[in-house]
Design an enzyme around this catalytic site. Structure first.
Site, mmCIF file in Angstrom:
data_model
loop_
_atom_site.group_PDB
_atom_site.id
_atom_site.type_symbol
_atom_site.label_atom_id
_atom_site.label_comp_id
_atom_site.label_asym_id
_atom_site.label_seq_id
_atom_site.Cartn_x
_atom_site.Cartn_y
_atom_site.Cartn_z
ATOM 1 N N HIS A 77 0.166 -1.409 0.229
ATOM 2 C CA HIS A 77 -0.138 -0.106 -0.275
ATOM 3 C C HIS A 77 0.393 1.291 0.050
ATOM 4 C CE1 HIS A 77 -3.255 -2.359 0.718
ATOM 5 N NE2 HIS A 77 -3.162 -2.857 1.231
ATOM 6 N N LEU A 78 0.549 2.256 -1.058
ATOM 7 C CA LEU A 78 1.485 3.242 -1.412
ATOM 8 C C LEU A 78 0.719 4.362 -0.232
ATOM 9 C CD1 LEU A 78 3.409 2.831 -5.047
ATOM 10 C CD2 LEU A 78 4.254 2.229 -2.208
ATOM 11 N N ARG A 79 -0.244 4.038 -0.912
ATOM 12 C CA ARG A 79 -1.557 5.719 -0.305
ATOM 13 C C ARG A 79 -2.080 6.888 -0.949
ATOM 14 N NH1 ARG A 79 -3.962 1.644 2.924
ATOM 15 N NH2 ARG A 79 -2.338 1.106 5.072
ATOM 16 N N ASN A 109 -6.490 0.545 -3.079
ATOM 17 C CA ASN A 109 -7.214 1.288 -2.392
ATOM 18 C C ASN A 109 -6.956 2.831 -2.404
ATOM 19 O OD1 ASN A 109 -5.488 -0.028 -0.253
ATOM 20 N ND2 ASN A 109 -6.594 -0.243 0.914
ATOM 21 N N ASP A 167 -8.658 -4.834 -3.036
ATOM 22 C CA ASP A 167 -7.977 -5.191 -1.750
ATOM 23 C C ASP A 167 -8.381 -3.995 -1.079
ATOM 24 O OD1 ASP A 167 -6.807 -5.934 0.040
ATOM 25 O OD2 ASP A 167 -4.782 -5.081 -0.174
ATOM 26 N N ASP A 320 2.071 -7.274 2.214
ATOM 27 C CA ASP A 320 0.681 -6.278 2.591
ATOM 28 C C ASP A 320 1.028 -5.376 2.863
ATOM 29 O OD1 ASP A 320 -1.903 -5.949 3.044
ATOM 30 O OD2 ASP A 320 -2.495 -6.851 4.502
ATOM 31 N N HIS A 324 0.255 3.205 8.510
ATOM 32 C CA HIS A 324 -0.675 3.929 8.789
ATOM 33 C C HIS A 324 -0.207 5.698 9.646
ATOM 34 C CE1 HIS A 324 -4.165 2.025 7.468
ATOM 35 N NE2 HIS A 324 -3.689 0.962 7.961
ATOM 36 N N GLY A 339 -3.470 -2.755 9.864
ATOM 37 C CA GLY A 339 -2.705 -2.643 9.276
ATOM 38 C C GLY A 339 -1.203 -2.830 9.676
HETATM 39 O O1 DOR Z 1 -4.339 -5.183 7.146
HETATM 40 C C1 DOR Z 1 -4.260 -4.400 6.004
HETATM 41 N N1 DOR Z 1 -4.183 -3.138 5.923
HETATM 42 N N2 DOR Z 1 -5.114 -5.422 5.088
HETATM 43 C C2 DOR Z 1 -5.831 -5.242 4.098
HETATM 44 O O2 DOR Z 1 -6.494 -5.162 3.583
HETATM 45 C C3 DOR Z 1 -5.659 -3.075 3.665
HETATM 46 C C4 DOR Z 1 -4.808 -3.034 4.568
HETATM 47 C C5 DOR Z 1 -4.416 -1.213 4.015
HETATM 48 O O3 DOR Z 1 -4.796 -0.576 3.366
HETATM 49 O O4 DOR Z 1 -4.393 -0.583 5.541
HETATM 50 ZN ZN ZN Z 2 -5.989 -7.235 1.758
#
Ligand code: DOR
Ligand code: ZN
Length: 437
Positions: A77-79, A109, A167, A320, A324, A339
């Protein structure tokens, strides 16, 4: 390279790697003391022993280390765009380099998600401007990732998309799932599923079981993963499409994948380092930092995940990586975000399993390099292949005192003395990361 993006691609990298243990288990290459010449970003030649070199290319001494094809992480996830308060393309691709990854698959996402050519066209210039390692984009499978209407697969495939996923959420609708897998069968793209039936998980913060009871929290049923996976496997059986299960966490899902593989179905799965290293009781120690989706499960599940890696049922290890901001983690278990910002410590953590004799080095490196094939950007230790390498010293000790590059500080392993260290990450024959104490 088609379908992947990096800032300032420097195709002209020249480099010589010496004294390394050249190791590419997917190509059966295992040269205990070898050298590699990289010219114009590509492997020109490779060989065993010591030799003199007449050219004046920069030399990388890989004494004591494994020289592997550059690692690929198919779940990151690069956000950006939309989540810049949590992370940016630049910060997280820098973290990827420090973790030994040369190529990552960015999850959709984001805001907006890559669910149309217009939205993809907003994201790719950001990657070309900021990505420090190769990035491929995983397109959304449904518009807005809300599971109601399929994206226009074909226009995205024409733009180089190799993997689709919603995802963060599961593609629960059977009509959409079936259509996605039919498209996969027709074109060879992969559908990567976050297996979670929402009615069964309740998006609850932990696994359903003893730990949930102890903490007085509602838990996610294991069936939230198994039921989703069973549905996908059956639709793959019917359509022939490639159904990939993300972050597998339950021993029962492993049984389903074993069943599918025994029948030669087009089904694969990935596991995260945290599901291999931690179990639900770690939530008692780490709190919200260990809250992830799917949740950490039981010790039995963890042991079964390790065996399934060694058996070849699980073929990919993916981080994954989920950065955050502090605010979304420094709160109660129910409100905290899911996450773990895992990418900087993934390989050292996994080497713990190798040192403990739980998995072989062959399994580990195979699972870290296989993703390049999925993304259509194969990295091999063979002449003509792209000059991407990860150089790892499996025995070097170092103290991890928190994520150095990721904007996400939500990594539970701060204060760990690791045995095993990424020494260099090289892309196109250019050193992009070098370990400093
Ligand atoms: O733990 C997770 N964080 N699982 C996910 O499927 C999404 C991810 C997130 O985008 O933070
Ligand atoms: Zn996921």
């Amino acid at each position: 390279m088609s379908g992947s993006y990096i800032k300032n691609p420097l195709k002209a990298g020249n480099l010589i790697i010496v004294n390394g243990h050249l190791y590419d288990p997917l190509e059966n290459i295992d040269i205990v003391n070898g050298w590699i010449i990289v010219e114009n970003g590509k492997i020109r030649d490779i060989g065993a022993g010591h030799r003199a070199f007449s050219c004046d290319y920069p030399i990388v001494d890989a004494q004591g280390s494994l020289v592997c094809p550059g690692f690929t992480d198919i779940h990151v996830h690069l956000r950006q765009p939309g989540g810049e308060h949590k992370a940016t393309i630049e910060s997280e691709t820098n973290a990827a380099l420090a973790g030994g990854y040369t190529h990552v698959l960015a999850m959709p996402n984001t805001s907006p998600p890559p669910d149309s050519v217009e939205n993809l066209d907003l994201i790719t210039p950001l990657l070309e401007k900021n990505a420090l390692c190769r990035v491929s984009v995983c397109a959304a499978a449904s518009i807005g990732r809300n599971g109601v209407k399929s994206v226009d697969y074909q226009e995205l495939i024409q733009k180089g998309i190799k993997v689709f996923s919603d995802d963060g959420d599961c593609l629960e609708d059977e009509t959409l799932l079936s259509a996605m897998l039919e498209k996969s069968a027709e074109t060879g793209v992969t559908f990567s599923d976050h297996c979670e039936i929402r009615a069964l998980s309740g998006k609850n913060p932990v696994n359903q079981g003893n730990v949930a009871v102890k903490l007085g929290l509602r838990g996610q049923k294991e069936s939230s993963e198994t039921v989703a996976a069973a549905k996908g496997i059956m639709l793959s059986y019917e359509t022939g499409g490639h159904y990939h299960i993300q972050h597998i966490s339950s021993s029962k899902t492993i049984e389903l994948v074993r069943w599918a593989k025994a029948r030669g179905l087009n089904v694969s799965c990935e596991v995260t380092p945290h599901h291999l290293i931690m179990s639900e009781t770690d939530v008692l120690t780490h709190g919200t930092i260990a809250k992830c989706a799917p949740p950490l499960r039981t010790e039995h599940d963890r042991r079964q995940l390790i065996s399934a890696l060694e058996d070849g049922i699980i073929e990919y290890i993916a981080t994954d990586h989920a950065p955050h901001d502090l605010k979304s983690k420094n709160t109660d278990m129910t409100s905290a975000s899911f996450g773990i910002a895992a990418i900087e410590t993934a390989v050292p953590l996994l080497l713990k399993l190798v040192h403990a004799g739980d998995i072989s080095m062959k399994t580990l490196i195979s699972c870290l390099t296989r993703g390049s094939y999925l993304l259509g950007c194969e990295k091999r230790l063979l002449p003509g292949s792209v000059g991407d390498f990860t150089i790892v010293d499996p025995d070097r000790e170092w103290m991890f005192s928190g994520n150095r590059y990721s904007m996400g500080k939500n990594n539970p392993f701060s204060g760990t003395l690791f045995k095993g260290c990424i020494i260099y990450t090289i892309i196109d024959g250019i050193v992009r990361y070098e370990f400093t104490c």
